[in-house]
Design a protein around this motif. Sequence first.
Motif, PDB file in Angstrom:
ATOM      1  N   SER A   1     -86.856   2.831  55.590  1.00 41.06           N
ATOM      2  CA  SER A   1     -85.890   2.034  56.347  1.00 41.06           C
ATOM      3  C   SER A   1     -84.461   2.389  56.007  1.00 41.06           C
ATOM      4  CB  SER A   1     -86.126   0.545  56.081  1.00 41.06           C
ATOM      5  OG  SER A   1     -86.003   0.257  54.693  1.00 41.06           O
ATOM      6  N   ALA A   2     -84.230   3.592  55.560  1.00 37.84           N
ATOM      7  CA  ALA A   2     -82.878   4.051  55.244  1.00 37.84           C
ATOM      8  C   ALA A   2     -82.572   5.264  56.109  1.00 37.84           C
ATOM      9  CB  ALA A   2     -82.750   4.404  53.772  1.00 37.84           C
ATOM     10  N   ALA A   3     -81.385   5.311  56.612  1.00 35.23           N
ATOM     11  CA  ALA A   3     -80.964   6.420  57.470  1.00 35.23           C
ATOM     12  C   ALA A   3     -79.561   6.867  57.082  1.00 35.23           C
ATOM     13  CB  ALA A   3     -81.011   6.007  58.941  1.00 35.23           C
ATOM     14  N   GLN A   4     -79.236   8.095  57.486  1.00 33.54           N
ATOM     15  CA  GLN A   4     -77.916   8.663  57.220  1.00 33.54           C
ATOM     16  C   GLN A   4     -77.570   8.615  55.732  1.00 33.54           C
ATOM     17  OE1 GLN A   4     -76.281  10.203  59.649  1.00 33.54           O
ATOM     18  NE2 GLN A   4     -77.900   9.608  61.080  1.00 33.54           N
ATOM     19  N   VAL A   5     -78.567   8.964  54.921  1.00 35.23           N
ATOM     20  CA  VAL A   5     -78.352   8.997  53.478  1.00 35.23           C
ATOM     21  C   VAL A   5     -77.626  10.292  53.120  1.00 35.23           C
ATOM     22  CG1 VAL A   5     -79.524   9.038  51.249  1.00 35.23           C
ATOM     23  CG2 VAL A   5     -80.403   7.621  53.087  1.00 35.23           C
ATOM     24  N   PRO A   6     -76.661  10.244  52.196  1.00 37.12           N
ATOM     25  CA  PRO A   6     -76.029  11.492  51.760  1.00 37.12           C
ATOM     26  C   PRO A   6     -77.060  12.501  51.270  1.00 37.12           C
ATOM     27  CG  PRO A   6     -74.812   9.599  50.937  1.00 37.12           C
ATOM     28  CD  PRO A   6     -76.049   9.059  51.579  1.00 37.12           C
TER      29      PRO A   6
END
Length: 366
Positions: free
Chosen positions: A266-271
């Motif tokens: 459920s995480a997006a656009q992570v460095p």
Amino acid sequence: MRRWLVEAALAVVAVALGSFFLATTLNEGGGWPIGAELAAGAVAVAALVRYRRSRPVALALALIALGLLFGLPMGATPVALFAVALYRPAGVTVAVAAVHAVSLATVYLIALGPTRTYWEATISLILLHVILVAVGMLVRAQRRLVRSWAERARVAERGDELRVEQARLAERERIAREMHDVLAHRISLLAVHAGALEVRRDAPAGERQAAGVIRQSAHDALEELRQVIGLLREPAEDRPQPTLADVPALVAQSRAAGERVELELSAAQVPAAVGRHAYRIVQEALTNARKHAPGTRVRVAVAGRAEQGLVVEVGNPLRAGRAVLPGSGTGLVGLRERVQLAGGRLEHGPTPAGEFRLRAWLPWHP
């Protein structure tokens, strides 16, 4: 302090035994004058305290000869034989004990003849010395066994420390290789853009000159980076580094290998850096689950957002018995090193619910 207490106790034992032998000799009407006996006894006890550890064989032979002439030094002879058994090999001990037994039997036979007193005295003294020699050899063997166990424990401990250190170094090298890939890509882009600005004809001369300086500096930095970190690269890892977007593919590979894996992402656009760390954490956790709990259901959850950090949690039921595949125990050490270098936290271990859970928190700065 303890050594001197031992020496004092042995001196007391030698004096007590010597006094018994002297009293027996005097009762039978033999022996030397008391002054000579006391002098011989003092010499025997002093030699026992001084040379028992350093020269036990020479001490035992000297006391055997002295004990055959005087009664009081006879008390130091058993202690000297015990020291030979304690500090010298078994062959030397048996030889010295045999010399003592033969000498004792010969001298007593000359002095007493083949009488009942001769046999009783000879057998009792030889048995006493044989028992002391056997006890000394047993203590020596026990000490050697304890030392060998202690040495094995030290070797095993050094081996564990070496494996942990190798795991940390391997993880740092892998992070360095990843840093090389990322920085090389960024610096190359910088050099390309600076080169494009340098050849623009409509750009002022000052900007073109500055762009040339930037391009050359980027080129030099890239070369230096390759020289410093490029030596750590392995040919098999000369490929793009994984990110968080590659976690579903990693889970699919585990499922294809027969693992039952549930993924909650459920995480997006992570460095990119955070994503690489998260990928490695999931990879190692799935490997551990495959080794130590094959066939169990594994739950992988990756969630988080900017400013709050990224949480990677992997759990599976504990399985009784030994692991199907052997493990070195260094994978979690490498993960801890990676997470700490990234500024995060790592927790792992069994839970009250009967599961093994690995939970990592990684800082996420937009």
